[in-house]
Write an enzyme that holds these catalytic residues in place. Structure first.
Site, PDB file in Angstrom:
ATOM      1  N   ASP A  55       0.751  -1.158   0.083  1.00 11.62           N
ATOM      2  CA  ASP A  55      -0.054  -0.104   0.041  1.00 11.62           C
ATOM      3  C   ASP A  55       0.906   1.243   0.025  1.00 11.62           C
ATOM      4  O   ASP A  55       0.408   2.290   0.027  1.00 11.62           O
ATOM      5  CB  ASP A  55      -1.047   0.021   1.420  1.00 11.62           C
ATOM      6  CG  ASP A  55      -0.448  -0.017   2.408  1.00 11.62           C
ATOM      7  OD1 ASP A  55       0.729  -0.147   2.652  1.00 11.62           O
ATOM      8  OD2 ASP A  55      -1.146   0.164   3.555  1.00 11.62           O
ATOM      9  N   SER A  56       2.145   1.083  -0.029  1.00 16.95           N
ATOM     10  CA  SER A  56       3.125   2.151  -0.253  1.00 16.95           C
ATOM     11  C   SER A  56       3.053   2.651  -1.589  1.00 16.95           C
ATOM     12  O   SER A  56       3.291   3.771  -1.831  1.00 16.95           O
ATOM     13  CB  SER A  56       4.689   1.543   0.026  1.00 16.95           C
ATOM     14  OG  SER A  56       4.810   0.582  -0.701  1.00 16.95           O
ATOM     15  N   ASP A  94      -0.986  -6.266  -0.549  1.00 18.84           N
ATOM     16  CA  ASP A  94      -0.968  -5.799   0.779  1.00 18.84           C
ATOM     17  C   ASP A  94      -2.573  -5.213   0.963  1.00 18.84           C
ATOM     18  O   ASP A  94      -2.899  -4.463   0.295  1.00 18.84           O
ATOM     19  CB  ASP A  94      -0.095  -4.600   0.733  1.00 18.84           C
ATOM     20  CG  ASP A  94       0.331  -4.150   2.096  1.00 18.84           C
ATOM     21  OD1 ASP A  94       0.045  -4.855   3.145  1.00 18.84           O
ATOM     22  OD2 ASP A  94       1.292  -3.090   2.119  1.00 18.84           O
ATOM     23  N   LYS A 124      -0.951  -9.605   2.865  1.00 24.84           N
ATOM     24  CA  LYS A 124      -0.195  -9.050   3.974  1.00 24.84           C
ATOM     25  C   LYS A 124      -0.979  -8.135   4.680  1.00 24.84           C
ATOM     26  O   LYS A 124      -1.944  -7.430   4.229  1.00 24.84           O
ATOM     27  CB  LYS A 124       1.310  -8.575   3.770  1.00 24.84           C
ATOM     28  CG  LYS A 124       1.696  -7.757   4.876  1.00 24.84           C
ATOM     29  CD  LYS A 124       2.873  -7.280   4.654  1.00 24.84           C
ATOM     30  CE  LYS A 124       2.949  -5.583   4.007  1.00 24.84           C
ATOM     31  NZ  LYS A 124       2.445  -4.739   5.024  1.00 24.84           N
ATOM     32  N   GLU A 126      -1.368  -5.745   8.599  1.00 23.29           N
ATOM     33  CA  GLU A 126      -0.697  -5.200   9.552  1.00 23.29           C
ATOM     34  C   GLU A 126      -1.113  -5.582  11.153  1.00 23.29           C
ATOM     35  O   GLU A 126      -2.318  -5.391  11.470  1.00 23.29           O
ATOM     36  CB  GLU A 126      -0.475  -3.672   9.594  1.00 23.29           C
ATOM     37  CG  GLU A 126       0.274  -3.227   8.265  1.00 23.29           C
ATOM     38  CD  GLU A 126       0.353  -1.638   8.288  1.00 23.29           C
ATOM     39  OE1 GLU A 126       0.236  -1.144   9.344  1.00 23.29           O
ATOM     40  OE2 GLU A 126       0.830  -1.284   7.033  1.00 23.29           O
ATOM     41  N   GLU A 193       9.348  -4.690  10.538  1.00 27.83           N
ATOM     42  CA  GLU A 193       9.947  -3.521  10.083  1.00 27.83           C
ATOM     43  C   GLU A 193      10.635  -2.597  10.889  1.00 27.83           C
ATOM     44  O   GLU A 193       9.757  -2.382  12.063  1.00 27.83           O
ATOM     45  CB  GLU A 193       8.578  -2.684   9.250  1.00 27.83           C
ATOM     46  CG  GLU A 193       8.961  -1.287   8.740  1.00 27.83           C
ATOM     47  CD  GLU A 193       8.231  -0.729   7.937  1.00 27.83           C
ATOM     48  OE1 GLU A 193       6.950  -1.403   7.687  1.00 27.83           O
ATOM     49  OE2 GLU A 193       8.285   0.723   7.505  1.00 27.83           O
TER      50      GLU A 193
HETATM   51  O1  KIV Z   1       3.386  -1.039   1.687  1.00 31.40           O
HETATM   52  C1  KIV Z   1       4.463  -1.420   1.813  1.00 31.40           C
HETATM   53  O2  KIV Z   1       5.359  -1.377   0.823  1.00 31.40           O
HETATM   54  C2  KIV Z   1       4.907  -1.808   3.078  1.00 31.40           C
HETATM   55  C3  KIV Z   1       6.342  -2.153   3.595  1.00 31.40           C
HETATM   56  C4  KIV Z   1       6.741  -0.564   4.083  1.00 31.40           C
HETATM   57  C5  KIV Z   1       6.545  -3.165   4.510  1.00 31.40           C
HETATM   58  O3  KIV Z   1       3.926  -2.081   3.984  1.00 31.40           O
END
Ligand code: KIV
Length: 302
Positions: A55-56, A94, A124, A126, A193
């Site tokens: 989600d980055s 994500d 993934k 969190e 992280e």
């Molecule tokens: O979204 C992402 O790229 C992440 C990383 C910062 C671990 O969750």
């Protein structure tokens, strides 16, 4: 076939079994983010083991200040493009903010979209102990889950900003507890992280599943970097200490565009080699037609 191409075509699709084997053999997995088709093709060709459609992407691709505004639709858009390009890499989608926090049912539904609609191999999310029920629900639905611990950007407002985790005993114990509980809940891997190297390594030693890291040192089962940090194309203010830059792609793009701009202004582009040829006789007919035309007013170039 040259050697590189042979390796590429004989390389098998990375799956959970491959990742467990790498861990068993002590070979670190290479893991990078990607958000579009060409980047996924490049990662595949480079022999990268895993891609995170992070989600980055909200920050690197869409210009958001943080990851909170990213939606499921945006993640689907990124994930589908990546999965079209990544033939060999293991792709992790994500889950964005609010796509899994509300209920087990909506978590399964949204995790399912990453796999069924986009073609991801895993998802993934969190959180540790507090997300155990979601991890159980998603993995019971047959989807591999990566639990993201330590610095969790979707909780940044609660945490009061970006910081390093596990620097004191209480924090270490809390991450350790999270790691143990997410493994029990059915997580297939963990991502740590922003942690110091030794404590991160001890978390890795406490569980049986692969533990990857971003900014968490070398004593882990693999390393993740954000693509735009790695290639030097991130346009923004967040530049973490661990983000090693392997190229200056942003600089190369800006220089190329500036040269193009200059050449256009100076009428140096397009030059002879960029023009399509035309049959001389046909050109003469067109020229004659234009000269007699009332519609075409410019006479200078005839
Ligand atoms: O979204 C992402 O790229 C992440 C990383 C910062 C671990 O969750």
């Amino acid at each position: 076939m040259d050697n590189e191409k042979k390796i590429e075509s004989t390389r098998k699709k990375v799956n959970l079994g491959t990742l467990r084997h790498l861990k068993k053999e002590g070979i670190p997995a290479s893991y990078v983010t990607a958000y579009d088709y060409p980047s996924a093709c490049f990662a595949d060709a480079a022999g990268i083991d895993m891609i995170l459609v992070g989600d980055s992407g909200g920050m690197t691709m869409l210009g958001y200040a943080n990851t909170m505004p990213v939606t499921m639709e945006e993640m689907m858009f990124f994930s589908k493009a990546v999965c079209r390009g990544a033939k060999k890499c293991f792709v992790v989608g994500d889950m964005p903010f609010l796509s899994y926090q509300i209920s087990d049912a909506s978590a399964i539904q949204n995790a399912g979209r990453f796999v069924a609609e986009a073609g991801c191999d895993a998802v993934k999310l969190e959180g540790g102990v507090r997300m155990a029920s979601r991890i159980r629900a998603i993995s019971d639905a047959g989807i591999a889950v990566m639990a993201h611990l330590g610095l969790t950007p979707q909780s940044i407002s609660l945490a009061g900003g970006y910081k390093v985790y596990g620097k004191n005993l209480d924090e270490f114990k809390s991450i350790l507890q999270d790691a143990i509980e997410v493994e029990k809940a059915g997580a297939s891997f963990i991502l740590l992280e922003a942690m110091p190297e030794e404590p991160a390594g001890w978390i890795r030693d406490a569980v049986n599943i692969p533990v990857y890291g971003i900014g968490a040192g070398k004593k882990l089962d693999g390393q993740l970097l954000i693509l735009h940090d790695l290639i030097g194309s991130f346009v923004g203010d967040v530049h973490p200490k661990f983000a090693k830059k392997y190229a200056e792609v942003g600089k190369i793009i800006t220089e190329a565009l500036a040269t193009y701009h200059t050449e256009v202004k100076a009428a140096q582009f397009p030059s002879e080699s960029h023009l399509y040829p035309v049959d001389v006789a046909e050109l003469a007919k067109i020229r004659e037609f234009c000269a007699s035309s009332k519609v075409i007013k410019t006479k200078s170039s005839r």
